[in-house]
Design a protein around this motif. Structure first.
Motif, PDB file in Angstrom:
ATOM      1  N   CYS A  90      -7.681  -1.148  -3.575  1.00 36.37           N
ATOM      2  CA  CYS A  90      -7.106  -2.385  -3.038  1.00 36.37           C
ATOM      3  C   CYS A  90      -7.769  -2.737  -1.716  1.00 36.37           C
ATOM      4  O   CYS A  90      -7.964  -1.866  -0.868  1.00 36.37           O
ATOM      5  N   GLU A  91      -8.099  -3.987  -1.553  1.00 33.45           N
ATOM      6  CA  GLU A  91      -8.704  -4.489  -0.319  1.00 33.45           C
ATOM      7  C   GLU A  91      -7.884  -5.656   0.201  1.00 33.45           C
ATOM      8  O   GLU A  91      -7.455  -6.513  -0.589  1.00 33.45           O
ATOM      9  N   PRO A  92      -7.684  -5.729   1.520  1.00 32.21           N
ATOM     10  CA  PRO A  92      -6.981  -6.899   2.071  1.00 32.21           C
ATOM     11  C   PRO A  92      -7.843  -8.146   1.899  1.00 32.21           C
ATOM     12  O   PRO A  92      -9.049  -8.118   2.142  1.00 32.21           O
ATOM     13  N   VAL A  93      -7.221  -9.234   1.410  1.00 30.18           N
ATOM     14  CA  VAL A  93      -7.949 -10.489   1.212  1.00 30.18           C
ATOM     15  C   VAL A  93      -7.406 -11.611   2.087  1.00 30.18           C
ATOM     16  O   VAL A  93      -8.082 -12.620   2.277  1.00 30.18           O
ATOM     17  N   ALA A  94      -6.188 -11.449   2.614  1.00 29.60           N
ATOM     18  CA  ALA A  94      -5.615 -12.458   3.501  1.00 29.60           C
ATOM     19  C   ALA A  94      -4.592 -11.780   4.403  1.00 29.60           C
ATOM     20  O   ALA A  94      -3.873 -10.882   3.964  1.00 29.60           O
ATOM     21  N   ILE A  95      -4.571 -12.218   5.642  1.00 37.89           N
ATOM     22  CA  ILE A  95      -3.635 -11.669   6.628  1.00 37.89           C
ATOM     23  C   ILE A  95      -3.083 -12.828   7.440  1.00 37.89           C
ATOM     24  O   ILE A  95      -3.844 -13.679   7.892  1.00 37.89           O
ATOM     25  N   GLU A  96      -1.768 -12.854   7.590  1.00 40.27           N
ATOM     26  CA  GLU A  96      -1.109 -13.823   8.467  1.00 40.27           C
ATOM     27  C   GLU A  96      -0.278 -13.045   9.474  1.00 40.27           C
ATOM     28  O   GLU A  96       0.470 -12.144   9.087  1.00 40.27           O
ATOM     29  N   ILE A  97      -0.408 -13.395  10.723  1.00 45.93           N
ATOM     30  CA  ILE A  97       0.300 -12.698  11.800  1.00 45.93           C
ATOM     31  C   ILE A  97       0.977 -13.724  12.698  1.00 45.93           C
ATOM     32  O   ILE A  97       0.368 -14.736  13.043  1.00 45.93           O
ATOM     33  N   GLU A  98       2.214 -13.451  13.080  1.00 45.33           N
ATOM     34  CA  GLU A  98       2.913 -14.236  14.090  1.00 45.33           C
ATOM     35  C   GLU A  98       3.460 -13.268  15.128  1.00 45.33           C
ATOM     36  O   GLU A  98       4.293 -12.416  14.806  1.00 45.33           O
ATOM     37  N   VAL A  99       2.980 -13.384  16.335  1.00 47.97           N
ATOM     38  CA  VAL A  99       3.478 -12.608  17.457  1.00 47.97           C
ATOM     39  C   VAL A  99       3.878 -13.609  18.528  1.00 47.97           C
ATOM     40  O   VAL A  99       3.009 -14.158  19.216  1.00 47.97           O
ATOM     41  N   PRO A 100       5.177 -13.897  18.668  1.00 46.30           N
ATOM     42  CA  PRO A 100       5.624 -14.874  19.661  1.00 46.30           C
ATOM     43  C   PRO A 100       5.119 -14.512  21.062  1.00 46.30           C
ATOM     44  O   PRO A 100       5.121 -13.352  21.435  1.00 46.30           O
ATOM     45  N   GLY A 101       4.665 -15.526  21.770  1.00 48.16           N
ATOM     46  CA  GLY A 101       4.167 -15.303  23.122  1.00 48.16           C
ATOM     47  C   GLY A 101       2.711 -14.900  23.187  1.00 48.16           C
ATOM     48  O   GLY A 101       2.155 -14.708  24.255  1.00 48.16           O
ATOM     49  N   GLU A 139      -8.478  -3.592  -7.696  1.00 52.32           N
ATOM     50  CA  GLU A 139      -9.354  -3.543  -8.861  1.00 52.32           C
ATOM     51  C   GLU A 139      -8.748  -2.741 -10.002  1.00 52.32           C
ATOM     52  O   GLU A 139      -8.979  -3.046 -11.161  1.00 52.32           O
ATOM     53  N   SER A 140      -7.984  -1.693  -9.673  1.00 50.50           N
ATOM     54  CA  SER A 140      -7.374  -0.836 -10.697  1.00 50.50           C
ATOM     55  C   SER A 140      -5.865  -0.822 -10.488  1.00 50.50           C
ATOM     56  O   SER A 140      -5.287   0.166 -10.039  1.00 50.50           O
ATOM     57  N   ILE A 141      -5.231  -1.917 -10.836  1.00 50.84           N
ATOM     58  CA  ILE A 141      -3.806  -2.091 -10.561  1.00 50.84           C
ATOM     59  C   ILE A 141      -2.960  -1.023 -11.251  1.00 50.84           C
ATOM     60  O   ILE A 141      -1.893  -0.651 -10.757  1.00 50.84           O
ATOM     61  N   ASP A 142      -3.434  -0.474 -12.370  1.00 55.44           N
ATOM     62  CA  ASP A 142      -2.678   0.574 -13.068  1.00 55.44           C
ATOM     63  C   ASP A 142      -2.519   1.837 -12.219  1.00 55.44           C
ATOM     64  O   ASP A 142      -1.590   2.608 -12.429  1.00 55.44           O
ATOM     65  N   ALA A 143      -3.414   2.041 -11.256  1.00 55.25           N
ATOM     66  CA  ALA A 143      -3.338   3.205 -10.378  1.00 55.25           C
ATOM     67  C   ALA A 143      -2.406   2.969  -9.185  1.00 55.25           C
ATOM     68  O   ALA A 143      -2.145   3.874  -8.412  1.00 55.25           O
ATOM     69  N   LEU A 144      -1.898   1.754  -9.065  1.00 57.07           N
ATOM     70  CA  LEU A 144      -0.997   1.422  -7.956  1.00 57.07           C
ATOM     71  C   LEU A 144       0.424   1.848  -8.338  1.00 57.07           C
ATOM     72  O   LEU A 144       1.132   1.136  -9.026  1.00 57.07           O
ATOM     73  N   ASP A 145       0.802   3.042  -7.903  1.00 55.86           N
ATOM     74  CA  ASP A 145       2.120   3.562  -8.262  1.00 55.86           C
ATOM     75  C   ASP A 145       3.058   3.682  -7.061  1.00 55.86           C
ATOM     76  O   ASP A 145       4.220   4.034  -7.209  1.00 55.86           O
ATOM     77  N   GLY A 146       2.548   3.379  -5.868  1.00 55.11           N
ATOM     78  CA  GLY A 146       3.390   3.477  -4.685  1.00 55.11           C
ATOM     79  C   GLY A 146       2.654   3.040  -3.436  1.00 55.11           C
ATOM     80  O   GLY A 146       1.461   2.744  -3.467  1.00 55.11           O
ATOM     81  N   VAL A 147       3.393   3.001  -2.342  1.00 55.19           N
ATOM     82  CA  VAL A 147       2.849   2.648  -1.038  1.00 55.19           C
ATOM     83  C   VAL A 147       3.365   3.671  -0.039  1.00 55.19           C
ATOM     84  O   VAL A 147       4.569   3.945   0.012  1.00 55.19           O
ATOM     85  N   GLU A 148       2.457   4.266   0.729  1.00 55.51           N
ATOM     86  CA  GLU A 148       2.873   5.162   1.794  1.00 55.51           C
ATOM     87  C   GLU A 148       3.089   4.323   3.046  1.00 55.51           C
ATOM     88  O   GLU A 148       2.178   3.622   3.492  1.00 55.51           O
TER      89      GLU A 148
END
Length: 185
Positions: A90-101, A139-148
């Protein structure tokens, strides 16, 4: 429609309105939403700013401006805050960030006035929340079984992370309080 916003729409439909309605500004508590749709994984993180930098008001000095800038940089690097299985590629393709101030010099690609994530946009408000959305393509979504999750480890002031998941295997909701914990998808 912007890819991360379309994924947000999927997330909004996938997670029950009851779980979404539980969001409240509570110090020591943050919210994480994970949605899996095809090869796309969207992770949204909301937290009171006090959990992340120790204050919620507009920055009053150089040290507080630096703390907000460091937070924005940290949120731009999701790999240090959560980990997807290497086998899923998995690779990040989009990031949105809001940090007030904090004015994001990188430009995070969205307009504060055109959308609502369920948190306050009044940047002068004494109960400000930070928001991050990370979209990954796998790329291999079947291997995506969790998130640490490493968010509590990264931000020790967070005592509880409310986690909502919408994945092909179903929906779930749980509270995480360990510095590192794996959430099954």
């Amino acid at each position: 429609m912007h890819p991360i916003r379309s994924c947000c729409a999927i997330l909004a439909l996938a997670i029950s309105s009851t779980a979404a309605a539980q969001h409240a500004h509570e110090h020591g508590v943050a919210d994480l939403r994970i949605a899996v749709d095809g090869a796309t994984v969207l992770v949204e993180f909301d937290s009171p700013l006090a959990n992340l930098v120790g204050f919620e008001h507009a920055p009053r000095d150089a040290a507080q401006r630096e703390a907000l800038a460091a937070l924005a940089e940290r949120l731009h690097e999701p790999q240090g805050l959560l980990s997807l299985p290497a086998a899923a590629r998995c690779e990040p393709v989009a990031i949105e960030i809001e940090v007030p101030g904090h004015e994001d010099e990188h430009g995070h690609g969205h307009d504060h006035d055109k959308h609502d994530h369920g948190h306050a946009h009044d940047h002068a408000d004494e109960h400000a929340d930070a928001f991050a959305a990370w979209e990954f393509r796998c790329e291999s979504i079947d291997a995506l079984d969790g998130v640490e999750l490493r968010l509590i480890e990264a931000f020790p002031t967070i005592r509880t992370l409310r986690v909502n998941v919408a994945a092909p295997g179903g929906q779930s909701s749980r509270r995480v309080s360990a510095a590192r914990e794996r959430v099954a998808l």
